[in-house]
Design an enzyme around this catalytic site. Structure first.
Site, PDB file in Angstrom:
ATOM      1  CG  ASN A  46      14.668  31.081  29.585  1.00  0.00           C
ATOM      2  OD1 ASN A  46      15.049  30.741  28.288  1.00  0.00           O
ATOM      3  ND2 ASN A  46      13.656  30.836  30.206  1.00  0.00           N
ATOM      4  CB  THR A  90      14.131  27.006  22.641  1.00  0.00           C
ATOM      5  OG1 THR A  90      13.889  28.692  22.572  1.00  0.00           O
ATOM      6  CG2 THR A  90      12.903  26.581  23.140  1.00  0.00           C
ATOM      7  CB  ALA A 133       8.484  34.752  22.457  1.00  0.00           C
ATOM      8  CE1 TYR A 182       4.715  32.762  19.105  1.00  0.00           C
ATOM      9  CE2 TYR A 182       3.302  32.642  17.162  1.00  0.00           C
ATOM     10  CZ  TYR A 182       4.498  33.141  18.013  1.00  0.00           C
ATOM     11  OH  TYR A 182       5.477  33.496  17.204  1.00  0.00           O
ATOM     12  CB  ILE A 219      12.547  25.227   6.403  1.00  0.00           C
ATOM     13  CG1 ILE A 219      11.522  25.696   5.393  1.00  0.00           C
ATOM     14  CG2 ILE A 219      13.928  25.246   5.623  1.00  0.00           C
ATOM     15  CD1 ILE A 219      11.934  27.030   4.479  1.00  0.00           C
ATOM     16  NE  ARG A 243       2.529  27.855   7.810  1.00  0.00           N
ATOM     17  CZ  ARG A 243       0.852  27.445   7.504  1.00  0.00           C
ATOM     18  NH1 ARG A 243       0.220  27.866   6.550  1.00  0.00           N
ATOM     19  NH2 ARG A 243       0.527  26.637   8.451  1.00  0.00           N
ATOM     20  NE  ARG A 245       1.758  21.193  13.235  1.00  0.00           N
ATOM     21  CZ  ARG A 245       2.777  21.815  13.501  1.00  0.00           C
ATOM     22  NH1 ARG A 245       3.748  21.381  14.436  1.00  0.00           N
ATOM     23  NH2 ARG A 245       3.091  23.221  13.237  1.00  0.00           N
ATOM     24  N   GLY A 248      -4.802  24.305  15.093  1.00  0.00           N
ATOM     25  CA  GLY A 248      -4.336  25.621  15.256  1.00  0.00           C
ATOM     26  C   GLY A 248      -3.339  26.297  14.451  1.00  0.00           C
TER      27      GLY A 248
HETATM   28  N1  LIG Z   1      10.960  31.675  13.796  1.00  0.00           N
HETATM   29  C1  LIG Z   1       9.834  32.124  13.064  1.00  0.00           C
HETATM   30  O1  LIG Z   1       9.279  31.821  12.043  1.00  0.00           O
HETATM   31  C2  LIG Z   1       8.999  33.232  13.831  1.00  0.00           C
HETATM   32  C3  LIG Z   1       8.092  34.047  13.312  1.00  0.00           C
HETATM   33  C4  LIG Z   1       7.151  35.078  13.946  1.00  0.00           C
HETATM   34  C5  LIG Z   1       7.617  35.506  15.117  1.00  0.00           C
HETATM   35  N2  LIG Z   1       8.743  35.147  15.576  1.00  0.00           N
HETATM   36  C6  LIG Z   1       9.171  35.413  16.805  1.00  0.00           C
HETATM   37  O2  LIG Z   1      10.533  35.928  16.816  1.00  0.00           O
HETATM   38  C7  LIG Z   1      11.109  35.640  18.237  1.00  0.00           C
HETATM   39  C8  LIG Z   1      12.290  34.691  17.957  1.00  0.00           C
HETATM   40  O3  LIG Z   1      11.988  33.579  17.751  1.00  0.00           O
HETATM   41  P1  LIG Z   1      12.919  32.397  17.377  1.00  0.00           P
HETATM   42  O4  LIG Z   1      12.391  31.628  16.330  1.00  0.00           O
HETATM   43  O5  LIG Z   1      14.273  32.867  17.285  1.00  0.00           O
HETATM   44  O6  LIG Z   1      12.671  31.372  18.644  1.00  0.00           O
HETATM   45  P2  LIG Z   1      13.669  30.567  19.472  1.00  0.00           P
HETATM   46  O7  LIG Z   1      13.102  29.900  20.523  1.00  0.00           O
HETATM   47  O8  LIG Z   1      14.908  30.155  18.625  1.00  0.00           O
HETATM   48  O9  LIG Z   1      14.174  32.120  20.506  1.00  0.00           O
HETATM   49  C9  LIG Z   1      13.603  32.365  21.651  1.00  0.00           C
HETATM   50  C10 LIG Z   1      14.725  32.718  22.811  1.00  0.00           C
HETATM   51  O10 LIG Z   1      13.898  33.088  23.678  1.00  0.00           O
HETATM   52  C11 LIG Z   1      14.596  32.549  24.904  1.00  0.00           C
HETATM   53  N3  LIG Z   1      13.749  32.619  25.706  1.00  0.00           N
HETATM   54  C12 LIG Z   1      12.345  32.029  25.903  1.00  0.00           C
HETATM   55  N4  LIG Z   1      11.701  32.064  26.911  1.00  0.00           N
HETATM   56  C13 LIG Z   1      12.368  33.039  27.837  1.00  0.00           C
HETATM   57  C14 LIG Z   1      12.545  33.784  28.859  1.00  0.00           C
HETATM   58  N5  LIG Z   1      11.073  33.584  29.634  1.00  0.00           N
HETATM   59  N6  LIG Z   1      13.538  34.391  29.420  1.00  0.00           N
HETATM   60  C15 LIG Z   1      14.533  34.493  28.873  1.00  0.00           C
HETATM   61  N7  LIG Z   1      14.732  33.801  27.630  1.00  0.00           N
HETATM   62  C16 LIG Z   1      13.538  33.181  27.012  1.00  0.00           C
HETATM   63  C17 LIG Z   1      14.969  31.006  24.445  1.00  0.00           C
HETATM   64  O11 LIG Z   1      15.927  30.411  25.306  1.00  0.00           O
HETATM   65  C18 LIG Z   1      15.508  31.562  23.033  1.00  0.00           C
HETATM   66  O12 LIG Z   1      16.921  31.581  22.866  1.00  0.00           O
HETATM   67  C19 LIG Z   1       9.985  35.176  19.028  1.00  0.00           C
HETATM   68  O13 LIG Z   1       9.273  36.366  19.786  1.00  0.00           O
HETATM   69  C20 LIG Z   1       8.971  34.504  17.966  1.00  0.00           C
HETATM   70  O14 LIG Z   1       7.543  34.507  18.654  1.00  0.00           O
HETATM   71  C21 LIG Z   1       9.481  33.971  15.181  1.00  0.00           C
END
Ligand SMILES: NC(=O)c1ccc[n+]([C@@H]2O[C@H](COP(=O)([O-])OP(=O)(O)OC[C@H]3O[C@@H](n4cnc5c(N)ncnc54)[C@H](O)[C@@H]3O)[C@@H](O)[C@H]2O)c1
Length: 306
Positions: free
Chosen positions: A32, A35, A74, A140, A184, A207, A265, A267
């Protein structure tokens, strides 16, 4: 294979889509763009701009007959989950249920899920193994853990296969400020723009930073391995935010006086490191990138975007 990546315009999802396309898979992205970023979308993937909670999700699944679903979409921000638990649960639990219901009704074989170190909470038994009892300190972390339980129950009730990948803090090109490896990004962007950086807390927080390229290779391995398994995807090493800041300042050619401190911060976990032996045993995966290599790559990416 015919593969769906939810959140495929996001940081991790877009790198994963690139790799799946390179491997010759037929890839569809549902995002969607809340982000995510349109320019990160791979032009060879089919893009459906919609929310995973749309009433039309099952129709999309029916029309495509996906073999495998990577569920990356997510709400990923710990502070947002604390301030707005309704929003967090709506995205991360109700969104997941839409995907699981559509999956089981349309014969999806497997769901590969991006879980998080946040499920473990502030557990001192580092590096944390997958059999530690989850005890999240944020909503979360709680919604990620609930998702894991839903996957296990969908397998029990409907035979839908799954692999859970619990990422530590992911970093690399295309990352945003919002995610868990966001520190980062924030440091790299500030240094690229010639600004100072701020560490929240005393900087002793640790981390386990994993390169997005290593996260992608773990996801690829889970296509053919790891059914009904949960694996950490991590480096098994801790680095403090103080050490990280000094290393990044050095790589950026800046002076250490640019490092400042702000309030802690709510949490946030204080120390974090995940064991990765199980990922090696089950998926045959281990990380290939050192932090120094990954940081250079990331700083370069943000320099080029300025
Ligand atoms: N980045 C990290 O360090 C990290 C660590 C652990 C887990 N994760 C998990 O990895 C996954 C990807 O994370 P990321 O860092 O790439 O985040 P991100 O925000 O870059 O990517 C999430 C994507 O999901 C889309 N999105 C969010 N809600 C939506 C919805 N309701 N419908 C359709 N699209 C939707 C956003 O537009 C975005 O493109 C997530 O599930 C996150 O929780 C990330």
């Amino acid at each position: 294979m015919n593969i769906l990546v939810t959140g495929g315009a996001g940081f991790i999802g877009s790198h994963l889509v690139d790799a799946l396309v390179r491997e010759g898979h037929h890839v569809t992205v549902i995002d969607n763009l809340s982000t995510g970023t349109r320019e990160f979308l791979n032009p060879k993937a089919e893009f459906i701009e919609t929310d995973i909670r749309t009433a039309k999700l099952a129709d999309i699944f029916h029309a495509h007959h996906f073999d495998v679903v990577y569920h990356e979409a997510a709400q990923t921000m710990v502070p947002v989950s604390i301030d707005n638990p309704h929003f967090d649960a709506d995205e991360n639990v109700m969104g997941l249920l839409s995907v699981l219901e559509a999956s089981r009704k349309t014969g999806v074989r497997k769901v590969i899920f991006s879980s998080s170190a946040a499920i473990y909470g502030d557990n001192p038994a580092l590096p944390l193994k997958e059999d530690e009892i989850p005890d999240p300190t944020s909503f979360y972390g709680l919604t990620k853990w609930i998702t894991e339980r839903y996957l296990a129950l969908y397998h029990k009730l409907y035979g839908l296969h799954y692999t859970v990948l619990r990422y530590s803090n992911v970093y690399g090109p295309r990352q945003g400020a919002h995610g868990e490896g966001g520190v980062i990004y924030i440091f790299a962007k500030a240094l690229a723009e010639g600004r100072d950086i701020t560490i929240f807390g005393d900087g002793g927080q640790t981390r386990d930073f994993i390169s997005v390229h290593d996260v992608v290779s773990a996801n690829l391995a889970a296509l053919s391995k790891g059914n009904e398994e949960t694996c950490n995807v991590s480096t098994k090493t801790e680095i403090s935010l103080n050490d990280l800041a000094h290393e990044m300042v050095r790589l950026a050619g800046r002076d250490e006086s640019v490092i400042h401190y702000g309030p802690e911060r709510t949490g946030d976990i204080y120390r974090s490191s995940l064991d990765n032996d199980r990922a090696y045993k089950i998926l045959g995966w281990k990380p290939a990138y050192t932090l120094a290599d990954g940081l250079k790559d990331t700083i370069e990416f943000f320099r080029n975007r300025e």
